[in-house]
Design a protein around this motif. Structure first.
Motif, PDB file in Angstrom:
ATOM      1  N   VAL A 176      13.610  -6.512   1.602  1.00 14.49           N
ATOM      2  CA  VAL A 176      13.380  -8.531   0.578  1.00 14.49           C
ATOM      3  C   VAL A 176      11.148  -8.211  -0.174  1.00 14.49           C
ATOM      4  CG1 VAL A 176      13.720  -9.050   3.005  1.00 14.49           C
ATOM      5  CG2 VAL A 176      11.192  -8.728   3.385  1.00 14.49           C
ATOM      6  N   MET A 177      11.501  -7.698  -0.491  1.00 17.42           N
ATOM      7  CA  MET A 177      10.064  -8.075  -2.564  1.00 17.42           C
ATOM      8  C   MET A 177       9.776  -9.522  -2.982  1.00 17.42           C
ATOM      9  SD  MET A 177      10.798  -4.626  -3.828  1.00 17.42           S
ATOM     10  CE  MET A 177      12.505  -5.050  -4.749  1.00 17.42           C
ATOM     11  N   GLN A 178       8.794  -9.487  -2.926  1.00 19.92           N
ATOM     12  CA  GLN A 178       8.129 -10.471  -4.115  1.00 19.92           C
ATOM     13  C   GLN A 178       7.827  -9.359  -4.944  1.00 19.92           C
ATOM     14  OE1 GLN A 178       4.906 -12.948  -2.445  1.00 19.92           O
ATOM     15  NE2 GLN A 178       6.030 -14.787  -2.443  1.00 19.92           N
ATOM     16  N   ALA A 179       8.140  -9.378  -6.829  1.00 14.71           N
ATOM     17  CA  ALA A 179       8.191  -9.053  -7.512  1.00 14.71           C
ATOM     18  C   ALA A 179       7.981  -9.423  -8.656  1.00 14.71           C
ATOM     19  CB  ALA A 179       9.505  -7.903  -8.007  1.00 14.71           C
ATOM     20  N   THR A 180       7.680  -9.469 -10.100  1.00 11.60           N
ATOM     21  CA  THR A 180       7.576 -10.021 -11.235  1.00 11.60           C
ATOM     22  C   THR A 180       8.412  -8.853 -12.003  1.00 11.60           C
ATOM     23  OG1 THR A 180       4.708 -10.771 -10.733  1.00 11.60           O
ATOM     24  CG2 THR A 180       5.543 -10.630 -13.064  1.00 11.60           C
ATOM     25  N   ILE A 181       9.582  -9.013 -13.067  1.00 13.28           N
ATOM     26  CA  ILE A 181       9.980  -8.179 -13.572  1.00 13.28           C
ATOM     27  C   ILE A 181       9.834  -9.813 -15.247  1.00 13.28           C
ATOM     28  CG2 ILE A 181      12.253  -8.007 -14.447  1.00 13.28           C
ATOM     29  CD1 ILE A 181      13.230  -8.626 -11.606  1.00 13.28           C
ATOM     30  N   GLU A 182       9.304  -9.314 -16.458  1.00 15.53           N
ATOM     31  CA  GLU A 182       8.998  -9.119 -17.146  1.00 15.53           C
ATOM     32  C   GLU A 182       8.099 -10.428 -17.869  1.00 15.53           C
ATOM     33  OE1 GLU A 182      10.027  -8.167 -21.310  1.00 15.53           O
ATOM     34  OE2 GLU A 182       9.461  -6.299 -19.542  1.00 15.53           O
ATOM     35  N   GLY A 183       7.107 -10.124 -16.367  1.00 10.81           N
ATOM     36  CA  GLY A 183       6.372 -11.638 -16.160  1.00 10.81           C
ATOM     37  C   GLY A 183       6.938 -12.988 -15.601  1.00 10.81           C
TER      38      GLY A 183
ATOM     39  N   ASN B 251       9.324   1.766   0.953  1.00 14.11           N
ATOM     40  CA  ASN B 251      10.101   1.412  -0.011  1.00 14.11           C
ATOM     41  C   ASN B 251       9.995   2.255  -1.360  1.00 14.11           C
ATOM     42  OD1 ASN B 251      11.406  -0.342  -2.449  1.00 14.11           O
ATOM     43  ND2 ASN B 251       9.487  -1.860  -1.832  1.00 14.11           N
ATOM     44  N   ARG B 252      10.709   2.712  -1.513  1.00 13.59           N
ATOM     45  CA  ARG B 252      10.167   3.813  -2.134  1.00 13.59           C
ATOM     46  C   ARG B 252      10.122   2.909  -3.633  1.00 13.59           C
ATOM     47  NH1 ARG B 252      14.494   7.631  -3.197  1.00 13.59           N
ATOM     48  NH2 ARG B 252      14.638   8.162  -1.145  1.00 13.59           N
ATOM     49  N   LEU B 253      10.546   2.232  -4.235  1.00 16.09           N
ATOM     50  CA  LEU B 253      10.165   1.487  -5.549  1.00 16.09           C
ATOM     51  C   LEU B 253       8.654   1.588  -5.854  1.00 16.09           C
ATOM     52  CD1 LEU B 253      13.093  -1.453  -5.901  1.00 16.09           C
ATOM     53  CD2 LEU B 253      13.288   0.674  -6.446  1.00 16.09           C
ATOM     54  N   LEU B 254       8.583   1.542  -5.117  1.00 18.10           N
ATOM     55  CA  LEU B 254       6.435   1.083  -5.121  1.00 18.10           C
ATOM     56  C   LEU B 254       5.702   2.124  -5.949  1.00 18.10           C
ATOM     57  CD1 LEU B 254       5.102  -0.560  -2.049  1.00 18.10           C
ATOM     58  CD2 LEU B 254       5.628  -1.499  -3.420  1.00 18.10           C
ATOM     59  N   LYS B 255       7.428   2.930  -5.701  1.00 14.21           N
ATOM     60  CA  LYS B 255       6.570   4.031  -6.396  1.00 14.21           C
ATOM     61  C   LYS B 255       7.353   4.750  -8.107  1.00 14.21           C
ATOM     62  CE  LYS B 255       5.895   7.697  -2.800  1.00 14.21           C
ATOM     63  NZ  LYS B 255       6.688   8.778  -2.444  1.00 14.21           N
TER      64      LYS B 255
ATOM     65  N   THR C 201       0.625  -0.957  -0.021  1.00 15.63           N
ATOM     66  CA  THR C 201      -0.189  -0.237   0.317  1.00 15.63           C
ATOM     67  C   THR C 201       1.007   1.730   0.576  1.00 15.63           C
ATOM     68  OG1 THR C 201      -1.600  -0.927   0.796  1.00 15.63           O
ATOM     69  CG2 THR C 201      -1.343   1.027   1.852  1.00 15.63           C
ATOM     70  N   PRO C 202       0.912   2.390  -1.058  1.00 19.56           N
ATOM     71  CA  PRO C 202       1.692   3.017  -1.152  1.00 19.56           C
ATOM     72  C   PRO C 202       1.543   4.045   0.028  1.00 19.56           C
ATOM     73  CG  PRO C 202       0.771   2.796  -3.129  1.00 19.56           C
ATOM     74  CD  PRO C 202      -0.304   2.516  -2.461  1.00 19.56           C
ATOM     75  N   GLY C 203       0.055   4.700   0.389  1.00 18.08           N
ATOM     76  CA  GLY C 203       0.372   5.169   1.476  1.00 18.08           C
ATOM     77  C   GLY C 203      -1.785   4.868   2.049  1.00 18.08           C
ATOM     78  N   MET C 204      -1.745   5.142   3.506  1.00 18.76           N
ATOM     79  CA  MET C 204      -2.893   6.366   4.136  1.00 18.76           C
ATOM     80  C   MET C 204      -2.812   6.880   5.220  1.00 18.76           C
ATOM     81  SD  MET C 204      -2.962   2.807   5.621  1.00 18.76           S
ATOM     82  CE  MET C 204      -4.239   2.413   7.044  1.00 18.76           C
ATOM     83  N   ALA C 205      -4.798   7.270   5.859  1.00 19.60           N
ATOM     84  CA  ALA C 205      -4.178   7.779   6.740  1.00 19.60           C
ATOM     85  C   ALA C 205      -5.214   7.091   7.523  1.00 19.60           C
ATOM     86  CB  ALA C 205      -4.853   9.067   6.033  1.00 19.60           C
ATOM     87  N   VAL C 206      -4.748   7.332   9.151  1.00 21.93           N
ATOM     88  CA  VAL C 206      -5.302   6.877   9.799  1.00 21.93           C
ATOM     89  C   VAL C 206      -6.409   8.198  10.792  1.00 21.93           C
ATOM     90  CG1 VAL C 206      -4.030   4.521   9.604  1.00 21.93           C
ATOM     91  CG2 VAL C 206      -3.098   6.211  10.847  1.00 21.93           C
ATOM     92  N   TYR C 207      -7.199   7.961  11.274  1.00 27.16           N
ATOM     93  CA  TYR C 207      -7.638   8.690  12.706  1.00 27.16           C
ATOM     94  C   TYR C 207      -7.492   8.070  13.914  1.00 27.16           C
ATOM     95  CZ  TYR C 207      -9.104  10.771   7.983  1.00 27.16           C
ATOM     96  OH  TYR C 207      -9.845  11.621   7.047  1.00 27.16           O
ATOM     97  N   PRO C 208      -6.435   8.027  15.263  1.00 26.20           N
ATOM     98  CA  PRO C 208      -6.295   6.749  15.815  1.00 26.20           C
ATOM     99  C   PRO C 208      -6.808   8.084  17.669  1.00 26.20           C
ATOM    100  CG  PRO C 208      -4.344   8.627  15.156  1.00 26.20           C
ATOM    101  CD  PRO C 208      -5.229   8.489  14.151  1.00 26.20           C
ATOM    102  N   PHE C 209      -7.486   9.803  16.738  1.00 26.23           N
ATOM    103  CA  PHE C 209      -7.462  10.384  17.841  1.00 26.23           C
ATOM    104  C   PHE C 209      -8.481  11.119  17.937  1.00 26.23           C
ATOM    105  CE2 PHE C 209      -2.428  10.866  17.866  1.00 26.23           C
ATOM    106  CZ  PHE C 209      -2.160   9.922  19.019  1.00 26.23           C
TER     107      PHE C 209
ATOM    108  N   GLY D 286       4.705  -7.336  -5.623  1.00 23.65           N
ATOM    109  CA  GLY D 286       3.608  -7.843  -4.946  1.00 23.65           C
ATOM    110  C   GLY D 286       3.887  -7.706  -3.288  1.00 23.65           C
ATOM    111  N   LEU D 287       4.659  -7.486  -2.785  1.00 25.05           N
ATOM    112  CA  LEU D 287       5.354  -7.663  -1.099  1.00 25.05           C
ATOM    113  C   LEU D 287       6.341  -7.245  -1.276  1.00 25.05           C
ATOM    114  CD1 LEU D 287       4.904 -10.828   1.394  1.00 25.05           C
ATOM    115  CD2 LEU D 287       7.334  -9.812   1.572  1.00 25.05           C
TER     116      LEU D 287
END
Length: 277
Positions: free
Chosen positions: A239-246, A213-217, A193-201, A224-225
Motif C-alpha cells: 500500500v502507498m500514498q504517492a504523487t504521480i505528475e503532481g 519498499n524498493r520503489l523508494l530508491k 525512511t530508506p534505512g537507519m542504524a540502531v544501537y539496541p545493545f 509519501g507513505l
C-alpha cells in the motif's frame, strides 16, 4: 477529504467501481493496466476511484497490519522516548521467524515504531503491543475499535505484527486505513525512511535496517507513505500514498505472487496513468 466528516469519506468510497471517471489529471484513461495482484485499488486525492479490481474480497493482509499498530500506538500518546526491551514474549510463535532484535535488545518506543514500519520488524511491532496500557489483549481490541471508528467494516485484527492469518481486510477498507495513516506525520516519515542504524545493545555495534519498499530508491517515484506485507496465504501486498505528475494517489495491491510483483504492478499502474494524462 482531510477535513470532511467520516460519513462523507465513506460515501465517496462506497461508490467504488471497477474503473470510474475521474476529475484529476488522468482524464483519458483507456484499456487496463494488466495488474497481477488479485485485488487492487487506486484513488485520487478526493477519494474518487481511478482503478479498482476485486476491491471487496476479504483477504489476509500480513504486515500491512503494522499501519494500524502504529496508529493505535500514537493515539495512546505514550512516551515515544521510553525505552522498551525485547523479551521472550515478543518472539514469533506463529511463523517461527527470527529477528536480529535478540532478547534484551532495548530501543525507544519511537525507534521500535520506525523499525516496525520501515523494515517490518516483527518483534518491534509485538513489543509495541505488549507495552500498551492493558497489554496485548487491550492493544488488539484497540486495533479493532480503531478499524470500526474508521468505517473499516470488513476488517479484523489479531496481532500487532500481522503474523496471524486472521488479520483480514479488503482493498476498499485498506484505502480508508491508508488515508487515515497518512494523517500521522511520524507514520509517513517512518514508512518512507530508506534505512537507519540502531544501537539496541550496549556492547555491540549498530544494526542496519533498510526499507522493504524498493520503489523508494526509484527516482521516478514520489512516495509519501508505504507499507509492504507478505505471508503465504496473503501473497505479496503493498500500500502507498504517492504523487504521480503532481497528482496525489493512494494505491492498494493485495495477493500477488512473486517477490517483485507488487513493484511491477506499481510501475504498470504508473505507466497506465501517465498514458492517460
Amino acid at each position: 477529504m482531510k477535513n470532511l466528516p467520516l460519513a462523507l469519506v465513506l460515501l465517496a468510497l462506497s461508490a467504488l467501481t471497477t474503473q470510474a471517471a475521474h476529475a484529476g489529471k488522468f482524464t483519458h484513461l483507456s484499456g487496463n493496466p494488466d495488474l497481477r495482484s488479485a485485488s487492487a485499488l487506486v484513488l485520487d486525492a478526493s477519494g474518487e476511484v481511478i482503478y479498482g479490481k476485486d476491491t471487496d474480497t476479504v483477504r489476509p493482509i500480513a504486515s500491512i497490519t503494522k499501519l494500524m499498530t502504529a496508529m493505535v500506538t500514537l493515539d495512546a500518546q505514550l512516551d515515544l522516548d521510553q525505552a522498551i526491551t525485547i523479551t521472550k514474549d515478543d518472539r514469533d510463535v506463529v511463523r517461527q521467524t527470527g529477528s536480529r532484535l535478540d532478547y534484551g535488545a532495548t530501543l525507544s518506543r519511537r525507534d521500535m515504531l520506525l523499525l516496525a514500519l520501515m523494515s517490518s520488524e516483527n518483534r518491534a511491532a509485538s513489543a509495541l503491543g505488549r507495552t500498551y496500557p492493558g497489554g496485548l489483549d487491550a492493544f488488539v481490541q484497540a486495533m479493532n475499535d480503531k478499524a470500526q471508528q474508521l468505517g473499516m467494516r470488513n476488517s479484523r485484527f489479531a496481532d500487532p505484527a500481522g503474523l496471524h492469518g486472521e488479520n483480514l481486510s479488503t482493498a476498499r477498507d485498506l484505502a480508508i486505513m491508508v488515508r487515515a495513516a497518512g494523517e500521522y506525520p511520524l507514520i509517513a516519515e517512518a514508512s518512507t525512511t530508506p534505512g537507519m542504524a540502531v544501537y539496541p545493545f550496549a556492547r555491540r555495534g549498530p544494526l542496519n535496517y533498510n526499507n522493504t519498499n524498493r520503489l523508494l530508491k526509484n527516482q521516478n517515484w514520489q512516495i509519501g507513505l508505504s507499507k509492504t506485507g507478505y505471508l503465504n496465504e496473503a501473497g505479496r501486498c503493498l500500500v502507498m500514498q504517492a504523487t504521480i505528475e503532481g497528482e496525489p494517489v493512494s494505491i492498494v495491491l493485495l495477493n500477488s505472487f512473486g517477490k517483485l510483483t507488487p513493484f511491477g504492478d506499481s510501475n504498470r499502474l504508473r505507466r497506465w496513468l501517465l498514458a492517460g494524462r
